[in-house]
Design a protein around this motif. Structure first.
Motif, PDB file in Angstrom:
ATOM      1  N   VAL A 178       0.856  -1.179   0.000  1.00  0.00           N
ATOM      2  CA  VAL A 178       0.000   0.000   0.000  1.00  0.00           C
ATOM      3  C   VAL A 178       0.893   1.230   0.000  1.00  0.00           C
ATOM      4  N   GLY A 179       0.482   2.246  -0.742  1.00  0.00           N
ATOM      5  CA  GLY A 179       1.334   3.427  -0.825  1.00  0.00           C
ATOM      6  C   GLY A 179       0.554   4.659  -1.194  1.00  0.00           C
ATOM      7  N   GLY A 180       1.186   5.790  -1.018  1.00  0.00           N
ATOM      8  CA  GLY A 180       0.562   7.044  -1.392  1.00  0.00           C
ATOM      9  C   GLY A 180       1.456   8.209  -1.037  1.00  0.00           C
ATOM     10  N   GLN A 206       4.456  -0.626   3.294  1.00  0.00           N
ATOM     11  CA  GLN A 206       3.709   0.622   3.164  1.00  0.00           C
ATOM     12  C   GLN A 206       4.682   1.719   2.711  1.00  0.00           C
ATOM     13  N   LEU A 207       4.385   2.290   1.556  1.00  0.00           N
ATOM     14  CA  LEU A 207       5.221   3.313   0.935  1.00  0.00           C
ATOM     15  C   LEU A 207       4.590   4.667   1.239  1.00  0.00           C
ATOM     16  N   LEU A 208       5.179   5.398   2.188  1.00  0.00           N
ATOM     17  CA  LEU A 208       4.586   6.628   2.701  1.00  0.00           C
ATOM     18  C   LEU A 208       5.451   7.814   2.283  1.00  0.00           C
ATOM     19  N   ALA A 271       7.761  -0.105   6.681  1.00  0.00           N
ATOM     20  CA  ALA A 271       7.390   1.198   6.131  1.00  0.00           C
ATOM     21  C   ALA A 271       8.595   1.873   5.487  1.00  0.00           C
ATOM     22  N   TYR A 272       8.325   2.551   4.389  1.00  0.00           N
ATOM     23  CA  TYR A 272       9.278   3.495   3.800  1.00  0.00           C
ATOM     24  C   TYR A 272       8.658   4.875   3.985  1.00  0.00           C
TER      25      TYR A 272
END
Length: 347
Positions: A178-180, A206-208, A271-272
């Motif tokens: 999931v990312g955004g 999760q790409l944050l 997480a990133y």
């Protein structure tokens, strides 16, 4: 929604001088004119939404297919309990057999602007081909017309539907990220919390990207960058107030609305998180990474020196923008490679 956004979050921290912009980024920002830093307020919100819609024309499905390089479909799937459907834009490199890993992506726009189509050309060119990655972009409903929990429930409903129809979509459910970006990054973080707590589809990462995490809007960086950043504390407060309405700043606000409020960040996918040193959201992003580490989780944090909010979109050819894009790609590749030997995050 009328009136200027109010102060939230307790005493105002003492802020020193703002960090300087990276010289290359600063030149691009100066050349873009005052409009790039015009604060968003409740009074100009409707006009800014109209202006943004005109500035971000939606590429058609035919455009996104790029002369046959990608398979692209628009899907209308069942939504949350309020009965509203959710539009998903699904894209994948053409001609690749077998289930592909998926980047399930939420666009930016402060919870009040943006669309699922306009972000896809960059996502496809940056990652889909090189990583053999499918991308689904979510057209979640925008505030203030739809307030919390509508947008995050749209994202969750879409993810549940995608996981249930993975065979039809050619998606590997054990390799979903999931990312955004900005508001979308905040929604991705909320989605990771929501899927953990509802035991929904389990993302592997999760790409944050400069995520919008905390409605309290009272960090030192938010005061340092007031009137300077492309998304300053006035704009940030306007976006949160539009999303939350009467819940804005409430002491018992759900972490699914503002993930920076979460007290339990355990058992989340890696997480990133990346953010600029010269942007409003810097301190809440750094705090979120620290909270994940303190909960025993994995987070890779990049604070890009001299970068303002959305720097890589405003100045995509700048050296720092290219460095950020490379770092994100390396993380995605590493997470996908590691997932070959693992079934997903621990529950």
């Amino acid at each position: 929604m009328t009136g200027h956004p109010t102060e939230r979050g307790g005493p105002v921290p003492t802020a020193g001088a703002a960090p300087p912009f990276d010289p290359e980024l600063g030149l691009v920002l100066a050349a873009s004119g005052d409009g790039a830093r015009e604060p968003l307020t409740p009074e100009n919100l409707a006009a800014r939404q109209r202006r943004d819609a005109a500035a971000r024309p939606r590429p058609t499905v035919r455009d996104l297919r790029a002369d046959g390089r990608f398979e692209v479909d628009e899907l209308c799937v069942p939504g949350a309990s309020d009965g509203q459907g959710v539009t998903l834009v699904s894209a994948r490199p053409a001609g690749i057999a077998g289930p592909l890993p998926l980047l399930y992506y939420m666009h930016g726009g402060g919870m009040i602007m943006g669309n699922a189509w306009s972000v896809l050309p960059k996502l496809l060119s940056d990652w889909a081909l090189g990583l053999k990655l499918a991308v689904i972009s979510v057209e979640y409903r925008l505030a203030p017309q739809t307030q919390y929990p509508g947008p995050v429930e749209d994202c969750y409903a879409g993810l549940v539907w995608v996981a249930a129809h993975a065979d039809r979509l050619g998606i590997d459910t054990d390799r979903i990220i999931v990312g955004g970006k900005s508001a979308g990054g905040g929604l991705a973080a909320a989605l990771a919390l929501l899927t953990r707590d509802r035991r929904g589809p389990a993302p592997i990462g999760q790409l944050l990207l400069c995520p919008m995490l905390d409605d309290r809007n009272n960090t030192l960086s938010s005061h340092q960058m007031a009137g300077i950043d492309t998304w300053d504390r006035t704009s940030n407060a306007t976006g949160w107030q539009a999303l939350l309405g009467a819940r804005y700043g409430a002491s018992d606000l759900s972490p699914y609305a503002a993930p920076g409020r979460a007290e339990d960040l355990s058992k989340l996918p890696p997480a990133y998180i990346d953010v600029g040193s010269a942007e409003t959201l810097r301190d809440e992003n750094v705090a979120y990474a620290q909270a994940i580490w303190q909960a025993g989780g994995q987070a890779e944090l990049h604070v890009w020196p001299g970068a303002f909010h959305g720097f890589d979109s405003i100045a995509p050819q700048a050296t720092l923008s290219q460095d950020a894009r490379d770092a994100r790609t390396h993380w995605l590749r590493r997470i996908l490679t590691q997932s070959d030997a693992n079934s997903g995050p621990a529950r």
